[in-house]
Design an enzyme around this catalytic site. Structure first.
Site, PDB file in Angstrom:
ATOM      1  N   ASP A 132       0.850  -1.194   0.000  1.00  0.00           N
ATOM      2  CA  ASP A 132       0.000   0.000   0.000  1.00  0.00           C
ATOM      3  C   ASP A 132       0.885   1.243   0.000  1.00  0.00           C
ATOM      4  O   ASP A 132       1.843   1.343   0.737  1.00  0.00           O
ATOM      5  CB  ASP A 132      -0.880  -0.032   1.271  1.00  0.00           C
ATOM      6  CG  ASP A 132      -1.976   1.008   1.258  1.00  0.00           C
ATOM      7  OD1 ASP A 132      -2.389   1.452   2.354  1.00  0.00           O
ATOM      8  OD2 ASP A 132      -2.404   1.410   0.156  1.00  0.00           O
ATOM      9  N   HIS A 133       0.562   2.197  -0.890  1.00  0.00           N
ATOM     10  CA  HIS A 133       1.273   3.485  -0.932  1.00  0.00           C
ATOM     11  C   HIS A 133       2.791   3.336  -1.029  1.00  0.00           C
ATOM     12  O   HIS A 133       3.536   3.900  -0.211  1.00  0.00           O
ATOM     13  CB  HIS A 133       0.915   4.354   0.276  1.00  0.00           C
ATOM     14  CG  HIS A 133      -0.467   4.885   0.222  1.00  0.00           C
ATOM     15  ND1 HIS A 133      -0.861   5.849  -0.681  1.00  0.00           N
ATOM     16  CD2 HIS A 133      -1.578   4.544   0.919  1.00  0.00           C
ATOM     17  CE1 HIS A 133      -2.151   6.103  -0.513  1.00  0.00           C
ATOM     18  NE2 HIS A 133      -2.606   5.319   0.455  1.00  0.00           N
TER      19      HIS A 133
ATOM     20  N   HIS B 248      -9.468   4.796  -2.019  1.00  0.00           N
ATOM     21  CA  HIS B 248      -8.711   4.925  -0.763  1.00  0.00           C
ATOM     22  C   HIS B 248      -9.552   5.742   0.224  1.00  0.00           C
ATOM     23  O   HIS B 248     -10.556   6.330  -0.137  1.00  0.00           O
ATOM     24  CB  HIS B 248      -7.368   5.625  -1.021  1.00  0.00           C
ATOM     25  CG  HIS B 248      -6.342   4.746  -1.626  1.00  0.00           C
ATOM     26  ND1 HIS B 248      -5.156   4.424  -1.004  1.00  0.00           N
ATOM     27  CD2 HIS B 248      -6.326   4.076  -2.810  1.00  0.00           C
ATOM     28  CE1 HIS B 248      -4.454   3.614  -1.765  1.00  0.00           C
ATOM     29  NE2 HIS B 248      -5.138   3.387  -2.869  1.00  0.00           N
ATOM     30  N   GLY B 249      -9.123   5.705   1.488  1.00  0.00           N
ATOM     31  CA  GLY B 249      -9.844   6.501   2.488  1.00  0.00           C
ATOM     32  C   GLY B 249     -11.300   6.110   2.548  1.00  0.00           C
ATOM     33  O   GLY B 249     -12.178   6.954   2.669  1.00  0.00           O
ATOM     34  N   ALA B 250     -11.580   4.803   2.475  1.00  0.00           N
ATOM     35  CA  ALA B 250     -12.973   4.348   2.353  1.00  0.00           C
ATOM     36  C   ALA B 250     -13.557   3.820   3.661  1.00  0.00           C
ATOM     37  O   ALA B 250     -14.644   3.234   3.665  1.00  0.00           O
ATOM     38  CB  ALA B 250     -13.057   3.268   1.273  1.00  0.00           C
TER      39      ALA B 250
ATOM     40  N   ASP C 261      -8.553   0.805   6.648  1.00  0.00           N
ATOM     41  CA  ASP C 261      -7.556   0.733   7.715  1.00  0.00           C
ATOM     42  C   ASP C 261      -8.145   1.322   9.003  1.00  0.00           C
ATOM     43  O   ASP C 261      -8.143   0.674  10.051  1.00  0.00           O
ATOM     44  CB  ASP C 261      -6.298   1.519   7.288  1.00  0.00           C
ATOM     45  CG  ASP C 261      -5.129   1.293   8.245  1.00  0.00           C
ATOM     46  OD1 ASP C 261      -4.100   1.959   8.089  1.00  0.00           O
ATOM     47  OD2 ASP C 261      -5.264   0.437   9.157  1.00  0.00           O
TER      48      ASP C 261
HETATM   49  O1  PGH Z   1      -6.738   4.239   2.020  1.00  0.00           O
HETATM   50  C1  PGH Z   1      -6.351   3.627   3.004  1.00  0.00           C
HETATM   51  C2  PGH Z   1      -7.154   3.514   4.290  1.00  0.00           C
HETATM   52  O2  PGH Z   1      -8.159   4.506   4.364  1.00  0.00           O
HETATM   53  P1  PGH Z   1      -8.966   4.726   5.753  1.00  0.00           P
HETATM   54  O3  PGH Z   1      -8.129   5.608   6.621  1.00  0.00           O
HETATM   55  O4  PGH Z   1     -10.246   5.376   5.350  1.00  0.00           O
HETATM   56  O5  PGH Z   1      -9.177   3.374   6.381  1.00  0.00           O
HETATM   57  N1  PGH Z   1      -5.188   2.970   2.967  1.00  0.00           N
HETATM   58  O6  PGH Z   1      -4.394   3.028   1.861  1.00  0.00           O
HETATM   59 CA    CA Z   2      -1.105   9.727  -3.242  1.00  0.00          CA
HETATM   60 NA    NA Z   3      -3.245   0.565  -2.119  1.00  0.00          NA
HETATM   61 ZN    ZN Z   4      -4.665   4.943   0.979  1.00  0.00          ZN
END
Ligand code: PGH
Ligand code: CA
Ligand code: NA
Ligand code: ZN
Length: 308
Positions: free
Chosen positions: A81-82, A210-212, A255
């Site tokens: 991830d990232h 992401h950020g879901a 996450d």
């Molecule tokens: O995108 C995320 C996790 O996002 P959250 O903070 O919404 O769980 N990890 O790469």
């Molecule tokens: Ca980015």
């Molecule tokens: Na990812």
């Molecule tokens: Zn992310």
């Protein structure tokens, strides 16, 4: 077995469901997630960030994921991830990861293309798939804090050009989500018009959200009740995740909901059992909370149950 996400995304796209990509950092979190996926008969993506590799030591994480595969025989994707640069992507590919993300979304368009293509050219001959990102999430993005005003959502035409020029296998897009527990100032909203435009220009191509995390209120309340202090935390309503899965989103990154589930269970246990000092007790409660949360996500939100 350890698998790439290629076939998993193809089926998810056709059937209109999404696959959870859960960040892992230790044994209990992995065990909780994997038990849930086993019970739900769901494909699974376990993802490791640079921070997780620093915290747990890459060797331990790899062996823990291999144990999960051996123990459950689930189709599991091991995903970076990232990934911040070519080196860490190369290292993980050489280390047996089946998927890597190169996150170059903070670079100018052409540089993002060049770096992403470099990773694709290394990954594909080795049977590994690549996720890239176009557009910037608001908020903190793995210690690259992107000021809200600079947060630029993904441009649909650029997305198509980006995919054509890089050969990337999936694309993380920015449509209003952000990492962490404080995703929206006011009412949560995502730019679904933009998502529909992107998926129309990239038919059959897997998109990543992401950020879901939803930042489930039951866990926020429990955290605050037992000594925590995270007022006003909010995330993406689960209805929006379901909607996104209908428009090309095949991978949903979670996450924060894992962290909140585990933390609220541990806080509650320690509050209710002041005389206990056996880590197995509270880590076990944390693991159980993770398992329940992931089962809920898979069964009620992502729709990936009974797909294996
Ligand atoms: O995108 C995320 C996790 O996002 P959250 O903070 O919404 O769980 N990890 O790469
Ligand atoms: Ca980015
Ligand atoms: Na990812
Ligand atoms: Zn992310």
């Amino acid at each position: 077995p350890l698998v790439t996400s290629k076939e998993l995304f193809k089926q998810a796209y056709e059937k209109g469901y999404a696959i959870g990509a859960f960040n892992v950092n230790n044994m209990e979190i992995i065990q909780g997630i994997v038990s849930a996926a086993k019970e739900e008969k769901s494909p699974l993506i376990l993802q490791v960030s640079a921070g997780a590799r620093k915290y747990a030591n890459p060797i331990y994480l790899k062996k823990l994921v291999e144990s999960a595969v051996e123990d459950t025989d689930l189709p599991i994707v091991l995903h970076l991830d990232h990934g911040e640069d070519f080196e860490i992507c190369k290292q993980c590919i050489d280390d047996g990861f089946t998927s890597v993300m190169i996150d170059a979304s903070h670079l100018p368009f052409e540089e993002n293309i060049a770096l992403t293509k470099k990773v694709v050219d290394y990954a594909h001959p080795r049977g590994v798939v690549v996720e890239a990102e176009l557009g910037k999430l608001a908020g903190i993005e793995d210690n690259i804090s992107v000021d809200a005003k600079d947060a630029t959502y993904t441009n649909p035409e650029e997305a198509r050009e980006f995919v054509e020029k890089t050969g990337v296998d999936s694309l993380a897009i920015a449509i209003g989500t952000s990492h962490g527990a404080y995703k929206f100032k006011g009412k949560p909203e995502l730019d679904f018009e933009r998502l529909k435009k992107i998926s129309k220009l990239l038919p059959g191509f897997p998109l990543v959200l992401h950020g879901a995390s939803t930042v489930l209120s039951e866990y926020v309340e429990a955290c605050n009740k037992f000594g925590g202090d995270i007022p006003g935390a909010q995330g993406v309503p689960e209805e929006m995740i379901k909607e996104a899965a209908k428009h090309g989103v095949c991978k949903v990154n979670i996450d924060t909901d894992l962290r909140l589930a585990m933390t609220s269970a541990i806080r509650k246990h320690l509050h209710d059992n002041p005389s206990n000092f056996d880590p197995r007790k509270y880590l076990g409660e944390g693991r159980k909370a993770v398992e329940n949360m992931v089962k809920h996500k898979i069964g009620n939100v992502l729709g990936s149950s009974d797909q294996i």
